[in-house]
Design a protein around this motif. Structure first.
Motif, short mmCIF file in Angstrom:
data_model
loop_
_atom_site.label_atom_id
_atom_site.label_comp_id
_atom_site.label_asym_id
_atom_site.label_seq_id
_atom_site.Cartn_x
_atom_site.Cartn_y
_atom_site.Cartn_z
N MET A 1 0.82 -1.19 0.00
CA MET A 1 0.00 0.00 0.00
C MET A 1 0.86 1.25 0.00
SD MET A 1 -3.44 0.45 2.20
CE MET A 1 -3.24 1.71 3.43
N SER A 2 2.14 1.11 -0.14
CA SER A 2 3.04 2.25 -0.06
C SER A 2 2.95 3.16 -1.28
CB SER A 2 4.48 1.77 0.13
OG SER A 2 4.85 0.97 -0.97
N ASP A 3 2.47 2.66 -2.41
CA ASP A 3 2.39 3.49 -3.61
C ASP A 3 1.07 4.26 -3.70
OD1 ASP A 3 0.96 1.15 -4.05
OD2 ASP A 3 1.35 1.16 -6.19
N LEU A 4 0.29 4.26 -2.63
CA LEU A 4 -0.99 4.98 -2.62
C LEU A 4 -0.78 6.40 -2.10
CD1 LEU A 4 -3.38 2.30 -1.09
CD2 LEU A 4 -2.95 2.77 -3.48
N THR A 5 -1.57 7.32 -2.62
CA THR A 5 -1.54 8.69 -2.11
C THR A 5 -2.25 8.72 -0.76
OG1 THR A 5 -3.65 9.33 -3.10
CG2 THR A 5 -1.67 9.58 -4.48
N ASP A 6 -2.14 9.84 -0.06
CA ASP A 6 -2.81 9.99 1.22
C ASP A 6 -4.32 9.82 1.07
OD1 ASP A 6 -2.96 10.70 4.07
OD2 ASP A 6 -3.93 12.52 3.32
N GLU A 7 -4.89 10.44 0.04
CA GLU A 7 -6.34 10.32 -0.18
C GLU A 7 -6.73 8.87 -0.47
OE1 GLU A 7 -7.07 13.16 -3.28
OE2 GLU A 7 -7.19 14.82 -1.85
N GLU A 8 -5.93 8.19 -1.26
CA GLU A 8 -6.23 6.78 -1.57
C GLU A 8 -6.14 5.92 -0.31
OE1 GLU A 8 -4.80 6.56 -6.22
OE2 GLU A 8 -3.31 6.26 -4.64
N ARG A 9 -5.16 6.18 0.54
CA ARG A 9 -5.05 5.44 1.80
C ARG A 9 -6.28 5.65 2.68
NH1 ARG A 9 0.19 7.65 1.77
NH2 ARG A 9 1.68 6.13 1.07
N ARG A 10 -6.78 6.90 2.72
CA ARG A 10 -7.97 7.20 3.51
C ARG A 10 -9.18 6.45 2.98
NH1 ARG A 10 -7.93 13.51 3.28
NH2 ARG A 10 -10.03 13.27 4.11
N ILE A 11 -9.32 6.39 1.66
CA ILE A 11 -10.44 5.68 1.05
C ILE A 11 -10.36 4.19 1.37
CG2 ILE A 11 -11.51 5.00 -1.14
CD1 ILE A 11 -10.52 7.77 -2.24
N VAL A 12 -9.18 3.61 1.17
CA VAL A 12 -9.01 2.17 1.42
C VAL A 12 -9.24 1.84 2.89
CG1 VAL A 12 -7.33 0.27 1.44
CG2 VAL A 12 -7.51 1.76 -0.56
N ALA A 13 -8.73 2.67 3.78
CA ALA A 13 -8.92 2.42 5.21
C ALA A 13 -10.41 2.45 5.57
CB ALA A 13 -8.15 3.44 6.04
N TYR A 14 -11.12 3.43 5.04
CA TYR A 14 -12.56 3.52 5.30
C TYR A 14 -13.29 2.29 4.77
CZ TYR A 14 -17.40 4.99 5.07
OH TYR A 14 -18.75 5.03 5.19
N LEU A 15 -12.98 1.90 3.53
CA LEU A 15 -13.64 0.74 2.93
C LEU A 15 -13.31 -0.54 3.68
CD1 LEU A 15 -13.16 1.54 -0.85
CD2 LEU A 15 -15.27 1.72 0.48
N ARG A 16 -12.05 -0.70 4.06
CA ARG A 16 -11.63 -1.91 4.78
C ARG A 16 -12.38 -2.04 6.09
NH1 ARG A 16 -6.44 -0.61 5.81
NH2 ARG A 16 -7.14 0.26 7.76
N GLU A 17 -12.41 -0.97 6.88
CA GLU A 17 -13.08 -1.02 8.17
C GLU A 17 -14.59 -1.20 8.02
OE1 GLU A 17 -11.47 -1.41 11.00
OE2 GLU A 17 -9.70 -1.36 9.72
N SER A 18 -15.18 -0.52 7.08
CA SER A 18 -16.62 -0.65 6.86
C SER A 18 -16.99 -2.05 6.39
CB SER A 18 -17.10 0.38 5.83
OG SER A 18 -16.92 1.69 6.33
N ALA A 19 -16.18 -2.61 5.50
CA ALA A 19 -16.45 -3.96 5.00
C ALA A 19 -16.29 -4.99 6.11
CB ALA A 19 -15.52 -4.27 3.83
N ARG A 70 -19.30 -2.49 -4.92
CA ARG A 70 -19.30 -3.62 -3.99
C ARG A 70 -17.87 -3.83 -3.50
NH1 ARG A 70 -19.32 -9.71 -4.90
NH2 ARG A 70 -20.15 -10.50 -2.96
N VAL A 71 -17.70 -3.86 -2.20
CA VAL A 71 -16.37 -3.96 -1.61
C VAL A 71 -16.29 -5.20 -0.75
CG1 VAL A 71 -14.71 -2.84 -0.07
CG2 VAL A 71 -16.09 -1.46 -1.64
N THR A 72 -15.22 -5.98 -0.95
CA THR A 72 -14.98 -7.19 -0.17
C THR A 72 -13.56 -7.11 0.39
OG1 THR A 72 -16.34 -8.38 -1.78
CG2 THR A 72 -15.00 -9.71 -0.28
N PRO A 73 -13.42 -7.30 1.70
CA PRO A 73 -12.06 -7.28 2.26
C PRO A 73 -11.28 -8.50 1.80
CG PRO A 73 -13.65 -7.80 3.97
CD PRO A 73 -14.43 -7.52 2.71
N GLN A 74 -9.98 -8.34 1.59
CA GLN A 74 -9.12 -9.45 1.23
C GLN A 74 -8.43 -9.93 2.48
OE1 GLN A 74 -6.41 -8.33 -1.86
NE2 GLN A 74 -8.01 -8.15 -3.38
N GLY A 75 -8.28 -11.23 2.57
CA GLY A 75 -7.54 -11.81 3.68
C GLY A 75 -8.23 -11.65 4.95
#
Length: 75
Positions: A1-19, A70-75
């Motif tokens: 996840m190191s190649d993500l921008t700050d905004e992308e990290r925020r989106i992914v974190a929100y989706l991961r936790e919500s999922a 549709r969002v599905t957490p991996q792992g």
């Protein structure tokens, strides 16, 4: 996840936790409202984040007035 921008990290974190809490379907506007971005900022990044993120699978699910994702957490 190191190649993500700050905004992308925020989106992914929100989706991961919500999922993990059981939410699976999202609209860009709702994500944007929750994390302080615009719907356009979120909506333009979601298709790219499916390829870039190893934490969630993001799938374009339906389109009525706005696209539903549709969002599905991996792992």
């Amino acid at each position: 996840m190191s190649d993500l921008t700050d905004e992308e990290r925020r989106i992914v974190a929100y989706l991961r936790e919500s999922a993990r809490r059981g939410e699976r379907y999202f609209r860009a506007k709702n994500i944007a409202d929750a994390i302080g971005l615009t719907a356009k900022q979120v909506g333009s990044r979601l298709p790219q984040l499916d390829e870039k993120s190893e934490e969630v699978d993001i799938e374009k699910w339906g389109r009525a007035r706005s696209t539903t994702w549709r969002v599905t957490p991996q792992g």
